[in-house]
Structure formats: C-alpha cells, structure tokens
Scaffold this active site. Structure first.
Site, short mmCIF file in Angstrom:
data_model
loop_
_atom_site.label_atom_id
_atom_site.label_comp_id
_atom_site.label_asym_id
_atom_site.label_seq_id
_atom_site.Cartn_x
_atom_site.Cartn_y
_atom_site.Cartn_z
N CYS A 168 0.03 3.81 2.83
CA CYS A 168 0.52 3.24 4.15
C CYS A 168 2.27 3.54 4.13
CB CYS A 168 0.41 1.53 4.21
SG CYS A 168 -1.32 1.20 4.22
N CYS A 172 0.82 -1.34 0.01
CA CYS A 172 0.04 -0.12 0.06
C CYS A 172 0.86 1.37 0.04
CB CYS A 172 -0.89 -0.13 1.19
SG CYS A 172 -1.80 1.43 1.66
#
Length: 156
Positions: A81, A78
């Site tokens: 993230c 991600c």
C-alpha cells in the site's frame, strides 16, 4: 421562429458528492470535473489529490453519487500500500478532470472494508454511474496503474 418554438436541448447530468462538505451537486455529464464547483461550499468537484474517506462518506458515495470515482482500500501497516501511494497520488493529478480518487483506511473503517468484501490490501474499486464497474486486488504502480484506471473508467 419564436423562442417558444425552439427545441429544448437538455444536457445529461449526474449527481456528484462534494468531497469537502458532502453536499450533492448536479453536474453536466462528460464535462471536466475541475470546471465544476460545489453549490454549498464552492470547493472544486475535482480531486487533484486522493481524498481520505470514512464509513459515512463511502456510504453516501455508494448511495447517491453517479460520477466516476475510484477507491483505494489500504492499511497503514501494508508495505505494498505504501509502495503504491506515490503512483496513486500522481494518478489523481493525471486524471483530475475525468475521475475522482479516494482512499479508505481499512483499519479505521472495518465495516466498510467488510461490506466491500475486501480480503487483502491494497484493493482498487472503480464506480461509474452509481455502480461498481471494476475491482483490482494488489499493488499497481506507474503505467500499470494508469492503464487500469483508464480501462476501469471507460467501462459502461
């Protein structure tokens, strides 16, 4: 006045799980986390850096921990993230005496991610007093992350 006639003042306490060994500790409520140490392994109860947790540690935190903590549910693939990670690391240092920060890899801990109702990463979940008090999906960085943490930990 005799000492037996003195009123007893009892400080409220909360159960806090040690992030190193998993032991449960009683700590005075409102006291700086860095002032407390685990009774089993002597590790500080504070988390100056986010601590990686797994399904078992999350389950124990949810079931027994009465302190204030935040979980960042993330995934290695991600981009948002990874973008939020440095700000989350800095927040752990900024809030070290008031809240513990944890990370849960949703790819490696799919059962926990499902039980938390995670539909997208990153997701931040705040707990206080043994219950979930705030939930935020999407990346937060810098001042926005710090404001969210401050707001989440002040909720009753």
């Amino acid at each position: 006045m005799r000492t037996t006639d003195m009123p007893t003042i009892v400080s409220p306490t909360e159960t806090i799980m040690c992030h190193k060994c998993g032991a449960l500790n009683r700590a005075p409520s409102g006291r700086a986390l860095s002032a407390g140490k685990c009774g089993k392994c002597s590790a500080s109860l504070a988390t100056p850096h986010p601590v990686d947790i797994d399904d078992a540690k999350l389950s124990r935190l949810q079931a027994r921990d009465e302190g204030t903590f935040i979980i960042d549910v993330w995934a290695p693939w991600c981009g948002p993230c990874r973008m939020m990670a440095p700000a989350y690391d800095a927040a752990a240092t900024s809030f070290v005496d008031r809240v513990r920060l944890f990370r849960l890899n949703s790819d490696e801990n799919q059962a926990s991610a499902a039980s938390l109702g995670i539909r997208g990463v990153p997701t931040l979940i705040a707990y206080r007093g043994g219950r979930q008090v705030a939930h935020q999906s999407g990346a937060q960085t810098g001042p926005a992350l710090n404001r969210w943490i401050s707001s989440a930990i002040s909720l009753a």
